[in-house]
Each structure stands twice: as C-alpha cells, then as structure tokens.
Design a protein around this motif. Sequence first.
Motif, short mmCIF file in Angstrom:
data_model
loop_
_atom_site.label_atom_id
_atom_site.label_comp_id
_atom_site.label_asym_id
_atom_site.label_seq_id
_atom_site.Cartn_x
_atom_site.Cartn_y
_atom_site.Cartn_z
N TYR A 1 0.83 -1.20 0.00
CA TYR A 1 0.00 0.00 0.00
C TYR A 1 0.86 1.25 0.00
O TYR A 1 0.56 2.23 -0.69
N THR A 2 1.93 1.23 0.77
CA THR A 2 2.82 2.40 0.85
C THR A 2 3.42 2.72 -0.51
O THR A 2 3.44 3.89 -0.94
N GLU A 3 3.88 1.70 -1.22
CA GLU A 3 4.52 1.93 -2.52
C GLU A 3 3.51 2.37 -3.57
O GLU A 3 3.83 3.22 -4.42
N ILE A 4 2.31 1.83 -3.52
CA ILE A 4 1.27 2.25 -4.47
C ILE A 4 0.89 3.72 -4.22
O ILE A 4 0.77 4.51 -5.16
N LEU A 5 0.73 4.07 -2.95
CA LEU A 5 0.38 5.45 -2.60
C LEU A 5 1.49 6.42 -3.00
O LEU A 5 1.22 7.54 -3.43
N LEU A 6 2.74 5.99 -2.87
CA LEU A 6 3.86 6.84 -3.29
C LEU A 6 3.83 7.08 -4.80
O LEU A 6 4.12 8.19 -5.26
N GLU A 7 3.47 6.05 -5.55
CA GLU A 7 3.37 6.21 -7.00
C GLU A 7 2.27 7.21 -7.36
O GLU A 7 2.45 8.06 -8.24
N VAL A 8 1.14 7.09 -6.67
CA VAL A 8 0.03 8.02 -6.91
C VAL A 8 0.44 9.44 -6.53
O VAL A 8 0.15 10.41 -7.25
N LEU A 9 1.11 9.56 -5.40
CA LEU A 9 1.56 10.87 -4.93
C LEU A 9 2.52 11.50 -5.92
O LEU A 9 2.42 12.69 -6.24
N GLY A 10 3.46 10.70 -6.44
CA GLY A 10 4.41 11.22 -7.41
C GLY A 10 3.75 11.62 -8.72
O GLY A 10 4.17 12.58 -9.37
N HIS A 11 2.71 10.88 -9.10
CA HIS A 11 1.98 11.21 -10.34
C HIS A 11 1.18 12.50 -10.18
O HIS A 11 1.16 13.35 -11.08
N ASN A 12 0.53 12.65 -9.03
CA ASN A 12 -0.30 13.83 -8.80
C ASN A 12 0.51 15.09 -8.50
O ASN A 12 0.06 16.20 -8.78
N GLU A 13 1.68 14.90 -7.91
CA GLU A 13 2.51 16.05 -7.55
C GLU A 13 3.97 15.73 -7.88
O GLU A 13 4.72 15.24 -7.03
N PRO A 14 4.39 15.98 -9.13
CA PRO A 14 5.75 15.63 -9.58
C PRO A 14 6.87 16.26 -8.76
O PRO A 14 8.00 15.75 -8.76
N SER A 15 6.59 17.35 -8.05
CA SER A 15 7.64 18.02 -7.29
C SER A 15 8.01 17.26 -6.01
O SER A 15 9.04 17.54 -5.39
N VAL A 16 7.17 16.31 -5.61
CA VAL A 16 7.46 15.54 -4.40
C VAL A 16 8.61 14.57 -4.66
O VAL A 16 8.58 13.81 -5.63
#
Length: 236
Positions: free
Chosen positions: A129-144
């Motif tokens: 779950y952590t890795e999937i959420l990180l992928e989503v986070l990176g997609h939604n906010e590339p600056s992260v």
Amino acid sequence: EYVFLITKELRLDPLAGYHAIELLQRFMVKQLADLLTASTPPGAAADHPKSQEDAIYDNLKERLPLIVFSCVQLASKMSIHSRMIDSDTAVRFLRSVGHSVSKQALLESELMVLKGLEFRLNVPNPLTYTEILLEVLGHNEPSVPVERLHHLCHHVLQFVTLERTAVYDSLLKATVQCVSPSREQREKFMTVTEDCMLLGVTVIAVAVFILHVRRWQQVKRLTVFDAAVKSSLLLH
C-alpha cells in the motif's frame, strides 16, 4: 525482527518480508484459537486450564522458529521480485542459526502453515500500500521527491512494525482518552490495526514530515489521511 533478519540475510525483496509477517500473524491467531478450543493436550490436566495453556504455548514456542521460516519461504514463492528459497538454502540457513532440521521437516512445516491459512496466501501488506500510494503521490505532484520518501518510508514502516504493540496501544489510549481501554474499545480498534491503507498513508505522512516539514500540508491535501484519522476517532 526474526523475519527482517531472515529477509536481509537471504537478500530477499522487502515485500516478501512484510508478506511473511502478515502470513505469520494470521497463522498464529488461527493456530492459537484452534488449539485453545481443542481438547486437552497430553500432559495437561483437564481440571487445570492454566496447565493446558502452558502446554500449548510451550509447544508453539518450540516450533516457532520453523514456523517463522516457513512463512518467509512461502512469501518468497509468492513474490515476483524476490528469489525463491529452495530447500537446500533453507536447511543451510537454519543450521547456521542453530536449528538442525531435515528437508522433510521443512516440507511438513510449510504444509502445516498452508493448511492453517487454508491456502489463502494472497494477503495485503502495508509496504504494498505504501509503494502504491507513493506512485500516486508522485503522479499527482511531480515536485514531491518520491525516491527519497521511498527510502524513508522503509525505515518508518520497519520501526512501526517492530514497535507495533506499543505504537497502536498508544494510539488507542489517545483515541479513547483512557489509560485502560475496555475490551469493547480494543475490539473496535482492531479495524484500525488491520487497516494497511491507513498505515501506508500514515507512514508516508511521517516520512514527509521528517524530510521536509513544509510539505506536510501539501501531502495532507493529496491523501486521505484526514479522513482516515477521523474515522479512527469515531471509535471513541
């Protein structure tokens, strides 16, 4: 801790380790429930329930190292990113840590765990779950800085896993605002302790806070953290 050490020593993918922990927890819960409701084991007096429980725990204690390893072995077979632990490697490793077992004993232990889990091995784990959420986070906010967060998340999640009892006990007491939560409150709180999504989101939030405090509000808006925390507070 034993699972993490095995995973590191055998150079397995971390996902296999967290998968093994979930398998181990589910197996032990079912095994204890089955044993405690079964007939009195040999050597335990029927009129002394405590003796029966002691006999059960002693029996499990003796088999625990092999049970733990069997869970890791099964998890390695389920992981597409991790090499599978063959019987020769398993025997060598166990002997290196002081457990002399045969390949037949390994096979029987693995089969026992499989049957105990009713062959249901595809269980969720917090790292996925952590890795999937990180992928989503990176997609939604590339600056992260996802790569840096990923590294931090591994450390945070491992700490929470090793200190699971203390962490969730503190969270429960803070939620119900009571130093001695009732049995009913603890039972309701089980939905929180078993929520891998909530744990994954929280791990990322902690990692972001460690990495850069100013990004905290940004991540809160991009995740379901607020909703998850509020839902847990409803237990009070």
